[in-house]
Design an enzyme around this catalytic site. Structure first.
Site, PDB file in Angstrom:
ATOM      1  N   SER A 147       0.875  -1.172   0.000  1.00  0.00           N
ATOM      2  CA  SER A 147       0.000   0.000   0.000  1.00  0.00           C
ATOM      3  C   SER A 147       0.911   1.221   0.000  1.00  0.00           C
ATOM      4  CB  SER A 147      -0.840   0.005   1.285  1.00  0.00           C
ATOM      5  OG  SER A 147      -1.452   1.257   1.483  1.00  0.00           O
ATOM      6  N   TYR A 160      -2.606  -1.096  10.390  1.00  0.00           N
ATOM      7  CA  TYR A 160      -2.472  -1.260   8.933  1.00  0.00           C
ATOM      8  C   TYR A 160      -1.115  -0.758   8.457  1.00  0.00           C
ATOM      9  CZ  TYR A 160      -4.071  -0.989   4.018  1.00  0.00           C
ATOM     10  OH  TYR A 160      -4.225  -1.139   2.650  1.00  0.00           O
TER      11      TYR A 160
END
Ligand code: NAD
Length: 265
Positions: A147, A160
């Site tokens: 990401s 995350y």
């Protein structure tokens, strides 16, 4: 005519491919001739429709593994299914992921654990299980879906961001360990892609930042992306396919940003 396709005779396992980016990547690899193991949670009938659809549309074999990414044993079973039923595991896409948005002092303990487990630890188990088949055939491709948050942070996404930074580190390490074995390991780092994962985090972000839905989309999500556009699933899938081709043999250990310019800030 699968014979002329680049991945004819290859087998790809794509985790979290019942939805979003993973499904897009599974379909794109199948379109290039790979036999596929799809995986993920969801409605059984809908998954079966997707699986059968991949087989008919692309003239490849496609199996479904219900392995839960919270279980190392089930993850190893998913790779074994590919090897036993389809003959090998040549391409592994570690894509399954979840998100939770909350300030760290309010972050639920179980959510923290699940995010680290599904977004990071699962990729350890699948990589460990898949490498023997890749080494035996002297060819392998591991594509980790990181990401933009593998490279930078945003508030309220501590688990995350930690997991995605972790997978960036694991990508580099495994790339070094496999560099002379015909195997490449890379990490795709997308900005915001419009998928159910993004849709679901809007209400929590509205609460955490006291914003409307429209403000979250324009002032949090697209604010980070100079193009002011969501990245598309098809764009991420095309990059994953390229990394799996023979032409990408020298790309390994790389963080591949696909984020509308976010990392240029
Ligand atoms: P999504 O919610 O559409 O898909 C997630 C997939 O993971 C689904 O198939 C789901 O069933 C599966 N999954 C979740 N928990 C699982 C479990 N315990 N066991 C097995 N499968 C499980 O999400 P997406 O946006 O397509 O995300 C895919 C990946 O892309 C994730 O790793 C995510 O972090 C990453 N990513 C997404 C974006 C984005 O903006 N959408 C941006 C950057 C990175």
């Amino acid at each position: 005519m699968t014979a002329s396709k680049p991945f004819a005779g290859k087998v790809a396992v794509v985790t979290g491919s019942t939805s979003g980016i993973g499904l897009g990547i599974a379909r794109a690899l199948a379109a290039e001739g790979a036999n596929i193991v799809i995986n993920g949670l969801g409605d059984v009938a809908a998954i079966e429709k997707e699986r059968a659809g991949i087989e008919t549309e692309f003239s490849v074999r496609c199996l479904y593994s219900p392995a839960n990414m919270l279980s190392g044993e089930e993850i190893a079973g998913m790779v074994k299914l590919a090897v036993d039923e389809l003959g090998s595991c040549d391409i592994l896409v570690n894509n399954a992921g979840i998100q939770h948005v909350a300030p760290i002092d309010e972050f639920p303990d179980d959510k923290w654990q699940q995010i680290i487990q599904i977004n990071l630890v699962a990729a350890f188990h699948s990589t460990k299980a898949a490498l023997p088949s890749m080494k035996a055939r002297g060819w392998g491709r591991i594509v980790n879906i990181g990401s933009a948050h593998a490279l930078t942070a945003s508030p309220y996404k501590s688990a995350y961001v930690a997991a995605k930074h972790g997978i960036a580190g694991m990508t580099k390490t495994v790339a070094l360990e496999t560099a002379t074995a015909g195997i490449t390991v890379n990490c795709i780092c997308p900005g915001y892609v419009w998928t159910p994962l993004v849709e679901r985090q809007i209400p929590d972000t509205m609460a955490a930042r006291n914003m409307t839905r429209e403000q979250v989309i324009s002032d949090v999500m697209l604010q980070a992306q100079p193009t002011k556009k969501f990245v598309t699933i098809e764009e991420v899938a095309a990059l994953a396919v390229f990394l799996c081709r023979n032409e990408a043999a020298s790309i390994t250990g790389s963080m591949m940003s696909i984020d509308g310019g976010w990392m240029a800030h």
